[in-house]
Design an enzyme around this catalytic site. Structure first.
Site, mmCIF file in Angstrom:
data_model
loop_
_atom_site.group_PDB
_atom_site.id
_atom_site.type_symbol
_atom_site.label_atom_id
_atom_site.label_comp_id
_atom_site.label_asym_id
_atom_site.label_seq_id
_atom_site.Cartn_x
_atom_site.Cartn_y
_atom_site.Cartn_z
ATOM 1 C CG ASP A 176 62.570 21.313 -21.308
ATOM 2 O OD1 ASP A 176 63.735 21.565 -20.970
ATOM 3 O OD2 ASP A 176 61.582 21.696 -20.676
ATOM 4 C CD GLU A 177 58.875 23.995 -22.171
ATOM 5 O OE1 GLU A 177 57.696 23.627 -22.029
ATOM 6 O OE2 GLU A 177 59.451 24.743 -21.373
#
Length: 884
Positions: free
Chosen positions: A561-562
């Site tokens: 993620d991210e």
């Protein structure tokens, strides 16, 4: 070129000054030998005694002035959202020294500031540095100096502020400023930040924007909310948490006597499969005794039954538990334990036919940001098993820490598991998240192979699968810095091949980016073969550790993620995109390529892939394994159901992780003194978790609000679930950015974990079935009708009573510091009226600062009245609130 002595000296000073700005505790020698020794004490006015004096005598005060943006805020960042803080420094004694700096953690980067004496700048992550201006003239005794600054987003809770401000100077030992050191309140067990000023302004301090309708939870509002609860003693006695699928209680049946304990007959059940459940019964006072009530266990396989299913029959003559498997027998024993009231010697006669609603019933604990002990994890496993949760997602690696020993890569824990004050980061990571300077503090640490074996064995004994996560390619700063330190070590030994073997960064990469947590150096380079060699090495080791502990590693959570726009100016990536044959034609595809390739590595190791939805959604399904778990963490009020449905329609195993309700690091209630981040919710109490209908995400728009307590619309006509598509399960999350102690984790997780268990195990008959045709939901629609609402609220009343009357005492026996609720109260006609969210807990009140008294009925009072609740065992109290 000729360099005279003066220029040499000035060059050396420039180097030292630069190192000071970077925050070096022990600066290296100047890069150029000047041929003379520089007397630093002559150059700098500061000594070690000065640093020690500043740490002891400088009082820091942090006050949020307003969350209303001014024209000094950067309108191009965060949609102009910006808050203002006044930092005040007061010297208890004279401080004459100069040339010192203060490092401190501040969640959001500072945009601008004003001060006559100080400058401040953002370094990396949350780390900032305050420096002295040239005209700084020191402090007189009791003199105050201020620094006003603005930072992006909002600051709505006192727990946003980080502790342990660090004062330092070159060549001297850094010290933590004592006025910023947190302490534990002896009554509540909660962490207190002494330098944070209490919020008082319900508009400027408490609200995000002018349209924010969030109401500060007062004792009067809480009294009104609690007033709908009614007590039903019989329902509590008969209650089992989580609620079984079917319970039959014959009106002619009474109670079974367990005063002599139980005489266990294992039948075809193995000791190891039920020992942990039997041990819990003993903890609750139900001992094994040949003269006790017969307790007969057996496994009777049934191909139509769900894993973990069981039947429980309690009569005055015996207790019979039949499980579809060993897990089912274990669950049946936990339901038996749920019937027990601590201190009572009887349980109701009844028959239970039970099975779980979801196969995946999970809890994530982040031990990477701030470490949490093995002892805590073992306690958590006990309670997860008690309430039939079966997946522990252990978040072991992130920017601020690597928490699992990998024997072949000792740097990961020698460096990546510690935070101290070392700008070179060759001995530890810099003290992000207010970690302070002590590398041996509780926020640092890791699980040795032996520790992790203990966790895995304890989990196996409780039928819980441990799913490890070492986040990548973003959130990987700890591993990147550890492998860079390894590189330097072997370069010094002139072993270049070994130095580059597991390197995770391209030293020639000039990309400027900022991650969600404001790091510019936290993403593994997707274009280096050494990055994948590192992953193979780590996963091979982790797989062996699991196998040696008897719990094979069958699923691993990549994270994924991210990622934050890294690699754009990496020569390695430019060459990779230009010359590769992997189907990557532009930089934006590198994140998906990384995940796909790591998933392939896992498949070759016979390990299934899991990851967060925002990274997984960009992958190409044809390049991913057949079995993929996606944790969906998109906020519902932002239309998060669309992404959830999209991933489920890929035939992936979706685990609902909605932050609106399942992020347990968020505050329980809307009050600045309630601990936690709040980017998706200001108040996630146990009742809200109980209300969750995870099979139908968009329907919550009918009765829940967005993060500013405004109504929203959920349009499910665009991406409805494919006919018959189901979710694998749900997972609660505890992220640890500002959760620094084990006790605070317990305060955050409990009692919400019990409501999580209820929603993951039991399908409520008031829950709205999913509409596969798609629909729109809002406060104007009535799909969740009044009859359903009444049924839900009635069941919540029983659940809340069961917690207060029965389950909290069990948590206390397990030494779990669950959150004690604040008390609802009003003063009417001169009398104090008080109530509580979990009847059964003691309410206490105090008048005009006098002794604390036990509240039993409406009582005459006058003056200032404070209230709090107290634990069953009397050892802890809740946060105090004032009746207004």
């Amino acid at each position: 070129m000729h360099i005279n002595k003066l220029n040499k000296k000035m060059l050396a000073l420039t180097i030292v000054a630069s190192l000071t700005l970077l925050g070096c505790e022990k600066s290296p020698k100047p890069a150029i030998d000047t041929g003379e020794k520089i007397n630093l004490q002559a150059i700098y006015s500061v000594t070690q005694n000065d640093i020690d004096n500043i740490a002891k005598n400088l009082d820091v005060n942090y006050r949020v002035i307003t969350n209303i943006p001014s024209d000094k805020c950067d309108s191009k960042v965060a949609d102009g959202a910006c808050f203002e803080v006044q930092l005040t420094f007061t010297a208890k004694q004279v401080i004459a020294a100069k040339d010192w700096t203060i490092h401190f953690s501040q969640i959001a980067p500072i945009q601008s500031f004003e001060s006559d004496d100080f400058t401040v700048k953002h370094l990396n992550g949350d780390l900032h540095q305050i420096s002295l201006k040239d005209n700084f003239s020191g402090f007189a005794a009791n003199e105050k100096k201020t620094l006003n600054f603005r930072a992006m987003f909002w600051s709505l809770a006192e727990s946003d502020v980080m502790p342990n401000y660090i004062v330092s100077a070159p060549r001297l030992e850094a010290r933590v400023i004592e006025s910023t050191v947190p302490f534990i309140d002896k009554d509540t067990g909660l962490e207190i930040l002494p330098h944070v000023e209490t919020f008082t302004d319900s508009n400027a301090q408490f609200k995000r924007t002018a349209s924010d309708k969030t109401q500060w939870l007062t004792s009067a509002k809480l009294y009104q909310r609690n007033s709908v609860l009614v007590q039903d003693k019989l329902a509590v006695i008969q209650a089992i948490i989580p609620t079984p699928k079917s319970v039959n209680i014959d009106a002619n049946r009474g109670f079974a006597n367990i005063s002599q304990g139980v005489a266990v007959s294992l039948g075809n059940v193995k000791h190891k499969d039920v020992d942990a459940a039997l041990a819990r019964l003993t903890t609750l006072g139900v001992n094994q005794n040949l003269q006790g009530l017969p307790l007969r266990l057996s496994i009777s396989g049934n191909g139509n039954k769900v894993i973990g299913s069981y039947n429980l029959n309690v009569t005055a003559e015996e207790i019979i538990i039949v499980g579809v498997d060993a897990n089912g027998v274990f669950n049946g024993l936990q339901s038996l334990a749920s019937l027990v009231t601590v201190g009572e010697n009887r349980i109701p006669e009844l028959t239970v036919d039970d099975e779980p609603h979801y196969a995946f019933r999970g809890m994530l604990v982040d031990v990477a940001r701030n470490f949490h002990s093995k002892e805590f994890i073992l306690k958590l496993l006990d309670q997860m098993a008690a309430y039939k949760l079966n997946k522990l997602h252990l978040h072991l690696g992130d920017d601020e820490g690597w928490r699992l020993e990998i024997p072949s890569l000792p740097e990961l824990t020698d460096i990546g598991a510690k935070r101290c004050f070392d700008a070179s980061e060759e001995n530890c990571l810099m003290p992000q998240l207010g970690a302070g300077i002590d590398e041996n503090s509780s926020v640092s640490g890791y699980y040795s192979v032996s520790d992790y074996h203990d966790i895995l064995k304890a989990a196996s004994a409780r039928h819980i699968q441990v799913i490890p996560s070492l986040d990548m390619p973003g959130h990987s700063r700890a591993s990147i810095k550890a492998m860079t330190a390894r590189y330097k070590k072997y370069q010094a030994l002139e072993d270049e091949a070994k130095a580059k073997q597991f390197l995770l960064e391209d030293f020639d990469d000039t990309t400027k980016y900022s991650s969600v947590q404001f790091y510019g150096d936290n993403t593994i380079n997707a274009c280096l073969e050494s990055s994948y060699d590192f992953i193979v090495e780590v996963m091979t080791q982790v797989k062996k550790i699991h196998a040696d502990a008897g719990q094979p590693l069958t699923r691993y959570h990549i994270g994924a993620d991210e990622t934050a726009g890294a690699w754009l100016d990496s020569p390695a990536c430019k060459a990779f995109v230009a010359n590769n044959d992997k189907g990557v034609t532009q930089m934006s595809e590198l994140g998906a390529y990384f995940i796909e390739r790591v998933a392939g590595i896992l498949s070759e190791l016979d390990i299934e892939t899991a990851g967060w939805s925002d990274g997984m959604e960009h992958t190409r399904k044809e390049n991913m394994p057949a079995i993929v778990q996606a944790n969906a963490w998109d906020a519902l009020f932002w239309g998060g159901h669309d992404k959830v449905h999209l991933l489920a329609n890929r035939d992936w195993q979706v685990v609902i992780s909605s932050p609106d309700v399942l992020y347990f690091d968020f505050p329980h209630e809307a009050d600045p003194k309630e601990h936690g981040y709040y980017w998706a919710s200001r108040h996630t109490n146990t009742e809200k978790v109980f209300q969750f209908m995870p099979d139908n995400l968009p329907v919550h728009a009918e009765f829940w609000l967005d993060r500013q307590d405004n109504a929203y619309i959920a349009d499910d006509t665009k991406t409805p679930l494919a006919a018959g598509q189901k979710f694998l399960g749900i997972q609660g999350q505890l992220w640890s950015e500002n959760v620094r102690t084990d006790d605070m984790v317990e305060h955050k997780v409990f009692p919400r974990l019990l409501a999580l268990a209820e929603r993951s195990w039991h399908l409520a008959d008031w829950a709205v079935p999913y509409n596969y045709q798609g629909a729109k939901y809002s406060q104007q629609t009535d799909t969740f009708n009044s009859k359903m609402q009444h049924k839900r609220d009635s069941e919540w009343a029983v659940f809340a009573n069961t917690l207060g009357e029965k389950e909290f005492a069990k948590l206390e026996l397990a030494e779990i510091d669950y959150r004690l609720p604040t008390v609802g109260a009003i003063i009417k006609a001169g009398k104090l009226h008080a109530n509580i969210a979990f009847p059964g807990l003691t309410i206490e009140y105090q008048v005009n600062g006098g002794n604390w008294l036990t509240y039993q009925e409406p009582t005459e009072v006058s003056g200032q009245v404070n209230i709090r609740s107290r634990s069953i065992n009397g050892l802890r109290a809740s946060r105090i609130t004032q009746v207004k």
